[in-house]
Design a protein around this motif. Structure first.
Motif, short mmCIF file in Angstrom:
data_model
loop_
_atom_site.label_atom_id
_atom_site.label_comp_id
_atom_site.label_asym_id
_atom_site.label_seq_id
_atom_site.Cartn_x
_atom_site.Cartn_y
_atom_site.Cartn_z
N PRO A 168 17.64 30.17 92.34
CA PRO A 168 17.89 28.75 91.85
C PRO A 168 18.16 28.99 90.31
CG PRO A 168 15.84 28.95 92.44
CD PRO A 168 16.22 29.97 93.10
N PHE A 169 17.55 29.78 89.81
CA PHE A 169 17.74 30.20 88.26
C PHE A 169 18.78 30.44 87.72
CE2 PHE A 169 17.43 33.25 84.84
CZ PHE A 169 16.95 32.51 83.76
N TYR A 170 19.50 31.49 88.44
CA TYR A 170 20.76 32.13 88.18
C TYR A 170 21.80 30.98 88.60
CZ TYR A 170 19.05 36.87 87.16
OH TYR A 170 18.56 37.82 86.38
N ILE A 171 21.61 30.23 89.34
CA ILE A 171 22.62 29.22 89.72
C ILE A 171 22.64 28.16 88.82
CG2 ILE A 171 23.23 27.37 91.40
CD1 ILE A 171 22.01 29.10 93.83
N ALA A 178 27.68 28.93 81.34
CA ALA A 178 29.01 29.40 81.82
C ALA A 178 30.22 28.29 81.28
CB ALA A 178 29.13 29.66 83.32
N TRP A 179 29.45 26.98 81.39
CA TRP A 179 30.56 26.04 81.19
C TRP A 179 31.18 25.75 79.80
CZ3 TRP A 179 30.66 21.29 84.82
CH2 TRP A 179 30.63 21.85 86.46
N PRO A 180 30.23 25.84 78.67
CA PRO A 180 28.90 25.94 78.71
C PRO A 180 28.23 24.55 78.41
CG PRO A 180 29.65 26.69 76.61
CD PRO A 180 31.06 26.13 77.33
N VAL A 181 27.27 24.18 79.15
CA VAL A 181 26.58 23.02 78.74
C VAL A 181 25.52 23.21 77.43
CG1 VAL A 181 24.90 21.05 79.49
CG2 VAL A 181 26.63 22.04 81.07
N GLU A 200 16.57 36.33 77.08
CA GLU A 200 15.45 35.62 76.97
C GLU A 200 15.01 34.49 77.84
OE1 GLU A 200 16.46 37.48 72.76
OE2 GLU A 200 17.42 36.52 74.64
N ASP A 201 16.17 33.90 78.55
CA ASP A 201 15.83 32.85 79.20
C ASP A 201 15.11 33.21 80.50
OD1 ASP A 201 17.59 31.23 77.51
OD2 ASP A 201 18.95 30.72 79.30
N HIS A 202 15.17 34.31 81.00
CA HIS A 202 14.26 34.65 82.10
C HIS A 202 12.84 34.76 81.79
CE1 HIS A 202 18.41 36.60 82.70
NE2 HIS A 202 18.19 36.77 83.77
N PHE A 203 12.60 35.33 80.39
CA PHE A 203 11.16 35.44 79.89
C PHE A 203 10.80 33.84 79.59
CE2 PHE A 203 12.84 39.50 79.68
CZ PHE A 203 11.98 40.19 80.61
N TYR A 204 11.50 33.12 79.03
CA TYR A 204 11.10 31.82 78.69
C TYR A 204 10.92 31.19 79.92
CZ TYR A 204 11.73 27.29 76.12
OH TYR A 204 11.43 26.25 75.13
#
Length: 229
Positions: A168-171, A178-181, A200-204
């Motif tokens: 769900p993280f990748y979704i 991507a949009w980006p928001v 960094e988002d993965h480790f955050y």
């Protein structure tokens, strides 16, 4: 368009909230252990979120937010630190119920050591990038705290949960970036992305989830001890 980020939050929590009443997992009975940790962890991460916004680590696309802000943060960003951890803890609880296999304690320790070593190397190589510095400092601190100081037993289940959470993280993060928001300033991060998502988002996310589950387990186990005292 203005409700995009709000709707992302809504759908993030909708299914975990609804499925909380599943007769087997009965996650709704654990809500009382979830909310205190969400609030405490949320305050910690929102502090950094305000700092990141002020220092232009990231910004928010006004096309996709309502415009309601608190301390310069969109209300949707504040909800994010409640909806996403809630959904992740729900996944953690479900995996604990349905999957009885546990990762070997030695493998858990190896993973923890690798995370710590990797975090330290990144901090040495990129000390002046704010998002990178905060993310890997916090993550290394939490892993050291739980693995070597408190020596908690559920860390092996946490690592399995994190792998599942990546789906769900990748979704969700994929849509946001991507949009980006949410728009990132590459001068404040490594400039490396998986798809459109900064590394960094993965480790955050790992640090956010680790702190939330830490509080969840603390309040849950404390309740058990008080019950049997």
């Amino acid at each position: 368009m203005k409700f995009t980020y709000l709707l992302i939050n809504f759908f993030t929590i909708l299914f975990p909230l609804t499925l909380s009443f599943d007769k087997k997992v009965q996650f709704y009975k654990k809500w009382k252990f979830v909310w205190p940790g969400l609030l405490i962890t949320g305050l910690v991460f929102l502090f950094w979120d305000v700092l990141f916004t002020v220092d232009d680590v990231w910004s928010f696309n006004t096309k996709y937010i309502t415009g309601i802000t608190i301390s310069q943060l969109p209300i949707e960003e504040i909800f994010f630190f409640l909806t996403v951890p809630f959904a992740c803890i729900f996944i953690y609880a479900c995996l604990n119920y349905y999957i009885k296999w546990e990762m070997d304690i030695r493998l858990t320790r190896i993973i923890s050591n690798l995370i710590i070593i990797f975090s330290i190397l990144i901090l040495i190589l990129y000390p002046h990038r704010l998002y990178t510095r905060v993310t890997f400092t916090l993550l290394a601190f939490l892993v050291i705290l739980f693995q070597f100081i408190y020596k908690i037993r559920w860390l092996n289940r946490f690592y399995i949960t994190f792998l599942v959470v990546l789906i769900p993280f990748y979704i969700i993060n994929g849509i946001l970036t991507a949009w980006p928001v949410v728009m990132y300033n590459n001068a404040q991060n490594l400039g490396l992305r998986i798809g459109t998502i900064p590394v960094e988002d993965h480790f955050y996310c790992m640090a956010l989830l680790l702190m939330n589950i830490g509080f969840f387990e603390y309040f849950r186990l404390r309740s058990i001890k008080i019950h049997y005292a």
